[in-house]
Scaffold this motif. Structure first.
Motif, PDB file in Angstrom:
ATOM      1  N   VAL A   1     -38.409  19.115 -41.733  1.00 17.85           N
ATOM      2  CA  VAL A   1     -38.665  19.163 -40.287  1.00 17.85           C
ATOM      3  C   VAL A   1     -37.622  19.751 -39.474  1.00 17.85           C
ATOM      4  N   GLY A   2     -37.723  21.137 -38.932  1.00 16.79           N
ATOM      5  CA  GLY A   2     -36.457  21.512 -38.537  1.00 16.79           C
ATOM      6  C   GLY A   2     -36.162  22.939 -39.221  1.00 16.79           C
ATOM      7  N   ALA A   3     -36.753  24.017 -38.538  1.00 23.03           N
ATOM      8  CA  ALA A   3     -36.502  25.148 -39.807  1.00 23.03           C
ATOM      9  C   ALA A   3     -35.172  26.101 -39.128  1.00 23.03           C
TER      10      ALA A   3
ATOM     11  N   GLY B   1     -29.879  23.884 -41.551  1.00 27.80           N
ATOM     12  CA  GLY B   1     -29.876  22.657 -42.598  1.00 27.80           C
ATOM     13  C   GLY B   1     -31.044  22.731 -43.433  1.00 27.80           C
ATOM     14  N   GLY B   2     -32.208  22.886 -42.739  1.00 26.21           N
ATOM     15  CA  GLY B   2     -33.461  22.641 -43.295  1.00 26.21           C
ATOM     16  C   GLY B   2     -33.709  23.839 -44.261  1.00 26.21           C
ATOM     17  N   LEU B   3     -33.294  25.189 -44.078  1.00 28.36           N
ATOM     18  CA  LEU B   3     -33.318  26.464 -44.837  1.00 28.36           C
ATOM     19  C   LEU B   3     -32.359  26.040 -46.259  1.00 28.36           C
TER      20      LEU B   3
ATOM     21  N   MET C   1     -41.855  23.995 -44.200  1.00 30.87           N
ATOM     22  CA  MET C   1     -41.129  23.988 -42.990  1.00 30.87           C
ATOM     23  C   MET C   1     -41.810  23.969 -41.539  1.00 30.87           C
ATOM     24  N   ILE C   2     -41.537  22.828 -40.879  1.00 31.29           N
ATOM     25  CA  ILE C   2     -42.198  22.585 -39.731  1.00 31.29           C
ATOM     26  C   ILE C   2     -40.902  22.899 -38.500  1.00 31.29           C
ATOM     27  N   GLY C   3     -41.135  23.794 -37.906  1.00 28.71           N
ATOM     28  CA  GLY C   3     -40.307  24.117 -36.952  1.00 28.71           C
ATOM     29  C   GLY C   3     -40.609  24.142 -35.231  1.00 28.71           C
ATOM     30  N   GLU C   4     -40.042  23.902 -34.408  1.00 25.77           N
ATOM     31  CA  GLU C   4     -40.312  24.034 -33.143  1.00 25.77           C
ATOM     32  C   GLU C   4     -40.115  25.383 -32.528  1.00 25.77           C
ATOM     33  N   GLU C   5     -39.317  25.981 -32.865  1.00 25.67           N
ATOM     34  CA  GLU C   5     -38.918  27.486 -32.426  1.00 25.67           C
ATOM     35  C   GLU C   5     -39.969  28.209 -33.144  1.00 25.67           C
ATOM     36  N   ALA C   6     -40.057  29.373 -32.541  1.00 30.35           N
ATOM     37  CA  ALA C   6     -41.284  30.425 -33.175  1.00 30.35           C
ATOM     38  C   ALA C   6     -40.267  31.058 -34.210  1.00 30.35           C
TER      39      ALA C   6
ATOM     40  N   ARG D   1     -26.475  30.388 -35.596  1.00 29.91           N
ATOM     41  CA  ARG D   1     -26.278  30.092 -33.990  1.00 29.91           C
ATOM     42  C   ARG D   1     -24.829  30.420 -33.422  1.00 29.91           C
ATOM     43  N   PRO D   2     -23.983  30.283 -34.360  1.00 31.52           N
ATOM     44  CA  PRO D   2     -22.649  30.595 -33.581  1.00 31.52           C
ATOM     45  C   PRO D   2     -22.346  31.998 -32.940  1.00 31.52           C
ATOM     46  N   PRO D   3     -22.942  32.994 -33.384  1.00 34.20           N
ATOM     47  CA  PRO D   3     -22.846  34.165 -32.824  1.00 34.20           C
ATOM     48  C   PRO D   3     -23.557  34.197 -31.331  1.00 34.20           C
TER      49      PRO D   3
ATOM     50  N   THR E   1     -28.606  26.843 -20.852  1.00 32.16           N
ATOM     51  CA  THR E   1     -27.922  26.262 -21.899  1.00 32.16           C
ATOM     52  C   THR E   1     -27.843  27.375 -22.958  1.00 32.16           C
ATOM     53  N   VAL E   2     -27.009  27.047 -24.102  1.00 37.23           N
ATOM     54  CA  VAL E   2     -26.982  28.075 -25.111  1.00 37.23           C
ATOM     55  C   VAL E   2     -27.141  27.088 -26.624  1.00 37.23           C
ATOM     56  N   ARG E   3     -28.316  27.170 -26.933  1.00 37.26           N
ATOM     57  CA  ARG E   3     -28.598  26.744 -28.298  1.00 37.26           C
ATOM     58  C   ARG E   3     -29.300  27.565 -29.197  1.00 37.26           C
ATOM     59  N   THR E   4     -30.418  28.039 -28.275  1.00 38.45           N
ATOM     60  CA  THR E   4     -31.283  28.785 -29.118  1.00 38.45           C
ATOM     61  C   THR E   4     -31.238  30.291 -28.871  1.00 38.45           C
TER      62      THR E   4
ATOM     63  N   CYS F   1     -29.980  14.105 -29.489  1.00 43.62           N
ATOM     64  CA  CYS F   1     -30.381  14.308 -30.946  1.00 43.62           C
ATOM     65  C   CYS F   1     -31.859  14.502 -30.773  1.00 43.62           C
ATOM     66  N   ASN F   2     -32.480  15.216 -31.391  1.00 42.62           N
ATOM     67  CA  ASN F   2     -33.863  15.642 -31.504  1.00 42.62           C
ATOM     68  C   ASN F   2     -34.555  14.500 -32.656  1.00 42.62           C
ATOM     69  N   VAL F   3     -34.655  13.339 -31.806  1.00 44.22           N
ATOM     70  CA  VAL F   3     -35.191  11.964 -32.935  1.00 44.22           C
ATOM     71  C   VAL F   3     -36.269  11.477 -32.244  1.00 44.22           C
TER      72      VAL F   3
ATOM     73  N   ILE G   1     -21.300  15.071 -37.752  1.00 37.82           N
ATOM     74  CA  ILE G   1     -20.347  16.178 -37.687  1.00 37.82           C
ATOM     75  C   ILE G   1     -20.941  17.538 -37.278  1.00 37.82           C
ATOM     76  N   GLU G   2     -20.625  17.917 -36.222  1.00 36.91           N
ATOM     77  CA  GLU G   2     -21.551  19.043 -35.539  1.00 36.91           C
ATOM     78  C   GLU G   2     -20.826  20.575 -35.722  1.00 36.91           C
ATOM     79  N   HIS G   3     -20.398  20.698 -37.126  1.00 30.98           N
ATOM     80  CA  HIS G   3     -19.961  22.001 -37.696  1.00 30.98           C
ATOM     81  C   HIS G   3     -20.873  22.669 -38.639  1.00 30.98           C
TER      82      HIS G   3
ATOM     83  N   PHE H   1     -14.499  24.219 -39.245  1.00 32.31           N
ATOM     84  CA  PHE H   1     -14.936  24.984 -37.832  1.00 32.31           C
ATOM     85  C   PHE H   1     -14.157  26.227 -37.772  1.00 32.31           C
ATOM     86  N   TRP H   2     -14.751  27.041 -36.979  1.00 31.65           N
ATOM     87  CA  TRP H   2     -13.753  28.124 -36.315  1.00 31.65           C
ATOM     88  C   TRP H   2     -14.331  28.469 -35.119  1.00 31.65           C
ATOM     89  N   SER H   3     -13.753  29.287 -34.435  1.00 35.69           N
ATOM     90  CA  SER H   3     -14.120  29.799 -32.968  1.00 35.69           C
ATOM     91  C   SER H   3     -13.436  31.166 -32.589  1.00 35.69           C
TER      92      SER H   3
HETATM   93  C1  LIG Z   1     -23.942  28.566 -29.418  1.00 31.93           C
HETATM   94  C2  LIG Z   1     -23.354  27.788 -30.597  1.00 31.93           C
HETATM   95  C3  LIG Z   1     -22.359  28.339 -31.211  1.00 31.93           C
HETATM   96  C4  LIG Z   1     -21.882  27.407 -32.243  1.00 31.93           C
HETATM   97  N1  LIG Z   1     -20.576  27.981 -32.681  1.00 31.93           N
HETATM   98  C5  LIG Z   1     -20.250  27.052 -33.945  1.00 31.93           C
HETATM   99  C6  LIG Z   1     -18.889  27.734 -34.370  1.00 31.93           C
HETATM  100  O1  LIG Z   1     -18.209  28.732 -34.281  1.00 31.93           O
HETATM  101  N2  LIG Z   1     -18.506  27.061 -35.550  1.00 31.93           N
HETATM  102  C7  LIG Z   1     -19.166  25.757 -36.247  1.00 31.93           C
HETATM  103  O2  LIG Z   1     -18.571  25.254 -36.953  1.00 31.93           O
HETATM  104  N3  LIG Z   1     -20.122  25.494 -35.512  1.00 31.93           N
HETATM  105  C8  LIG Z   1     -20.708  26.309 -34.527  1.00 31.93           C
HETATM  106  N4  LIG Z   1     -21.998  25.562 -33.834  1.00 31.93           N
HETATM  107  C9  LIG Z   1     -22.671  24.646 -34.577  1.00 31.93           C
HETATM  108  C10 LIG Z   1     -23.729  24.780 -35.587  1.00 31.93           C
HETATM  109  O3  LIG Z   1     -24.321  26.007 -35.240  1.00 31.93           O
HETATM  110  C11 LIG Z   1     -24.543  23.703 -35.728  1.00 31.93           C
HETATM  111  O4  LIG Z   1     -23.680  22.836 -36.338  1.00 31.93           O
HETATM  112  C12 LIG Z   1     -25.937  24.172 -36.642  1.00 31.93           C
HETATM  113  O5  LIG Z   1     -26.554  25.125 -36.266  1.00 31.93           O
HETATM  114  C13 LIG Z   1     -26.588  22.832 -37.186  1.00 31.93           C
HETATM  115  O6  LIG Z   1     -27.857  23.073 -37.915  1.00 31.93           O
HETATM  116  P1  LIG Z   1     -28.945  22.285 -38.078  1.00 31.93           P
HETATM  117  O7  LIG Z   1     -29.873  22.921 -38.809  1.00 31.93           O
HETATM  118  O8  LIG Z   1     -28.327  20.551 -38.389  1.00 31.93           O
HETATM  119  O9  LIG Z   1     -29.551  22.026 -36.662  1.00 31.93           O
HETATM  120  P2  LIG Z   1     -30.194  23.196 -35.779  1.00 31.93           P
HETATM  121  O10 LIG Z   1     -29.617  24.526 -36.010  1.00 31.93           O
HETATM  122  O11 LIG Z   1     -29.981  22.525 -34.403  1.00 31.93           O
HETATM  123  O12 LIG Z   1     -31.491  23.168 -35.981  1.00 31.93           O
HETATM  124  C14 LIG Z   1     -32.649  22.280 -35.772  1.00 31.93           C
HETATM  125  C15 LIG Z   1     -33.911  22.930 -35.458  1.00 31.93           C
HETATM  126  O13 LIG Z   1     -34.910  21.893 -35.405  1.00 31.93           O
HETATM  127  C16 LIG Z   1     -36.061  22.022 -34.445  1.00 31.93           C
HETATM  128  N5  LIG Z   1     -36.514  21.066 -33.940  1.00 31.93           N
HETATM  129  C17 LIG Z   1     -35.996  20.035 -33.215  1.00 31.93           C
HETATM  130  N6  LIG Z   1     -36.983  19.162 -32.805  1.00 31.93           N
HETATM  131  C18 LIG Z   1     -37.934  19.422 -33.802  1.00 31.93           C
HETATM  132  C19 LIG Z   1     -39.322  18.745 -34.282  1.00 31.93           C
HETATM  133  N7  LIG Z   1     -39.650  17.550 -33.617  1.00 31.93           N
HETATM  134  N8  LIG Z   1     -40.092  19.287 -34.985  1.00 31.93           N
HETATM  135  C20 LIG Z   1     -39.806  20.556 -35.514  1.00 31.93           C
HETATM  136  N9  LIG Z   1     -38.708  21.239 -35.354  1.00 31.93           N
HETATM  137  C21 LIG Z   1     -37.843  20.486 -34.523  1.00 31.93           C
HETATM  138  C22 LIG Z   1     -35.096  22.630 -33.491  1.00 31.93           C
HETATM  139  O14 LIG Z   1     -35.967  23.723 -32.555  1.00 31.93           O
HETATM  140  C23 LIG Z   1     -34.129  23.689 -34.133  1.00 31.93           C
HETATM  141  O15 LIG Z   1     -34.707  25.172 -34.419  1.00 31.93           O
HETATM  142  C24 LIG Z   1     -22.645  26.356 -33.001  1.00 31.93           C
HETATM  143  C25 LIG Z   1     -23.732  26.003 -32.413  1.00 31.93           C
HETATM  144  C26 LIG Z   1     -24.241  26.562 -30.976  1.00 31.93           C
HETATM  145  C27 LIG Z   1     -25.583  26.040 -30.328  1.00 31.93           C
END
Ligand SMILES: Cc1cc2nc3c(=O)[nH]c(=O)nc-3n(C[C@H](O)[C@H](O)[C@H](O)COP(=O)(O)OP(=O)(O)OC[C@H]3O[C@@H](n4cnc5c(N)ncnc54)[C@H](O)[C@@H]3O)c2cc1C
Ligand code: SF4
Lengths: 400, 63
Positions: free
Chosen positions: A8-10, A13-15, A32-37, A43-45, A125-128, A240-242, A296-298, A337-339
């Motif tokens: 759950v989450g495409a 991490g899921g990949l 793989m079940i994903g919310e996004e299309a 994401r970092p770029p 916001t900037v996540r997707t 957190c998407n929980v 750890i959100e890296h 991490f990097w930035s």
């Molecule tokens: C703009 C941005 C810049 C970043 N830059 C850096 C960087 O420079 N350096 C660094 O170290 N880290 C960076 N990060 C952090 C890094 O990208 C994250 O740590 C990483 O994406 C986490 O991956 P994840 O697979 O755990 O979660 P996510 O990438 O958040 O994936 C979770 C997926 O699950 C989906 N989802 C949520 N709920 C559900 C549900 N109920 N059912 C199905 N699917 C669901 C979401 O839509 C999403 O597609 C950045 C993040 C962002 C957003």
């Protein structure tokens, strides 16, 4: 019948978990079940180079390896509930998916400010990928951009927006940008560099309201001061998407608690066989530092946790003799991490945020540098601006 | 044999790949990436790890 895995989450991490399951010999069905299309992308770029150019899926998509060619993608339909006893995930469209192994990879979403006059346009916001496409369209020269939050993403968006010719004000409740990972001295230097590029800071301040009828025209600080704004970018923190796990007995008090094999843990402290957590959501103890479970959100964590889950879960599903041995193997990934901000390449390893002391170990504060972060006498983190080879020397020390 | 490509427009010389496959990737005295363009099939797993850890996703294995 062959066994099946639901992820759950495409995203990343899921990949990585799917790839690692295949690399460890799991040949059953993976869904793989994903919310996004979208198929998984990086994401970092989105706050850096892609935001400065044209934002497309192609520019950020992860290459799909041959190992995962036969994965079933169920996209655009989020999971809404989990039944741990029946081993079934249900989605928003009402479909249900049975599993023998489950990987929780649903990550985070940005938290947005709750403001009285909040329902007007111009908030981002900037996540997707879709977020970044929407924001990019507004970042034209002369646009007045207020960035809320001075963490990694806030600082990167501020730098990128300046590069695009926008007027940028960064508002944050912290005393310095990126203070948590960097410590006061380096954070103050980072602020100086942002200011020299024309970013205006309003630190130690929150945002209490917005001005505007349909579209935002200003931001009201908690001091009462008003800052003109065409765009507000909110990068304050995450949720957190929980929610889809809320009917279960899993410990979802902060992300999803996991044991050292990354099996999900219940509120009674029991590990659930067959259910695993990866990426930003996984809260686990890292013996490299201590016994405290943390998220750890890296970016390297989805890969590290995905690989770990691929190896343990495939052994579990195969009833392999080495399962117990794999579970007992310590898991201690080095956070990295990097930035990118302006011409600065910031790179860090370890957990500098846990340090009680830091010290400039190479270079000069106003130029390229390496900062070492210590807990007692022990080096627990290193951050460099430039000086890659020097940073790497200290990285070696962290894992030895 | 495996052919390796690094997109030098993307590479920011972070050197993360160096830890995964030091026989393939290295940073030179100017902290710039150098790499060998082909490797034996036995190196595939480490090279895939290098692909994974590259923050810029600049490395590809040419199939
Ligand atoms: C703009 C941005 C810049 C970043 N830059 C850096 C960087 O420079 N350096 C660094 O170290 N880290 C960076 N990060 C952090 C890094 O990208 C994250 O740590 C990483 O994406 C986490 O991956 P994840 O697979 O755990 O979660 P996510 O990438 O958040 O994936 C979770 C997926 O699950 C989906 N989802 C949520 N709920 C559900 C549900 N109920 N059912 C199905 N699917 C669901 C979401 O839509 C999403 O597609 C950045 C993040 C962002 C957003
Ligand atoms: S990890 Fe990627 S960006 Fe860094 S040096 Fe290697 S190829 Fe270049």
């Amino acid at each position: 019948m062959s066994k099946s895995v639901v992820i759950v989450g495409a995203s990343m991490g899921g990949l990585r978990a799917a790839e690692a399951l295949r690399n460890n010999g799991f040949a059953g069905r993976i869904t793989m079940i994903g919310e996004e299309a979208h198929l998984p992308y990086n994401r970092p770029p989105l706050s850096k180079e892609v935001l400065a150019k044209e934002v497309t899926h192609e520019a950020v998509a992860f290459k799909l390896r041959s190992q995962v060619e036969d994965v079933t993608w169920h996209l655009g339909d989020p999971a809404t509930s989990l039944d741990l006893d029946k081993k079934v995930v249900t989605t928003a469209s009402g479909k249900s998916f049975e599993y023998d192994g489950l990987v929780i990879a649903s990550g985070l979403r940005p938290r947005v400010l709750d403001l009285p006059n909040g329902k007007i346009s111009g908030r981002h916001t900037v996540r997707t990928l879709d977020d970044a496409i929407g924001l990019r369209a507004e970042l034209v020269p002369g646009t007045k951009v207020v960035v809320a939050g001075a963490g990694f993403i806030g600082c990167e968006v501020a730098a990128t927006a300046r590069g695009l010719g926008c007027e940028v004000t960064n508002v944050a409740i912290d005393p310095y940008p990126m203070i948590r990972p960097l410590g006061e001295q380096l954070a103050a230097e980072l602020q100086r560099r942002h200011e020299s590029h024309g970013v205006n800071f309003k630190l130690n301040h929150g945002i209490s309201d917005l001005i505007g009828t349909e579209k935002i025209s200003g931001v009201v600080l908690d001091s009462g001061e008003v800052i003109q704004a065409d765009v507000l970018v909110e990068a304050i923190s995450s949720h957190c998407n929980v929610e889809w796990l809320s009917e279960t007995k899993l410990d979802i008090s902060n992300g999803v608690l996991a044991d050292s094999a990354l099996r999900a843990v219940t509120t009674d402290g029991a590990s659930v066989e067959g259910v695993y957590v990866v990426g930003d959501l996984a809260r686990f103890a890292n013996p490299l530092f201590d016994n405290e479970p943390r998220r750890i959100e890296h970016w390297n964590i989805p890969t590290e946790t995905g690989k770990r889950v691929g190896s343990v879960l495939s052994a579990y599903l195969a009833d392999a003799e080495n399962f117990a041995e794999l579970v007992a193997t310590p898991f201690m990934p080095l956070p990295s991490f990097w930035s990118d901000q302006y011409d600065m390449k910031i790179q860090g390893f370890g957990m500098p945020g846990l340090a009680d002391r830091y010290e400039l170990v190479a270079g000069e504060l106003s130029d390229e540098l390496v900062m070492g972060y210590f807990r007692g006498e022990i080096l627990i983190g290193v951050v460099g601006i430039g000086m890659t080879s020097e940073v790497m020397k200290y990285r070696k020390e962290l894992i030895s | 044999m495996i052919a390796i490509n690094v997109d030098m427009d993307k590479c920011q010389h972070y050197g993360q790949c160096v830890f995964e496959a030091p026989d393939i990737f290295k940073l030179n005295d100017d902290d710039k990436l150098e790499f060998v363009a082909t490797a034996d099939d036995s190196r595939r797993s480490d090279i895939e790890s290098a692909v994974d850890v590259c923050p810029m996703q600049a490395i590809s294995i040419v199939e």
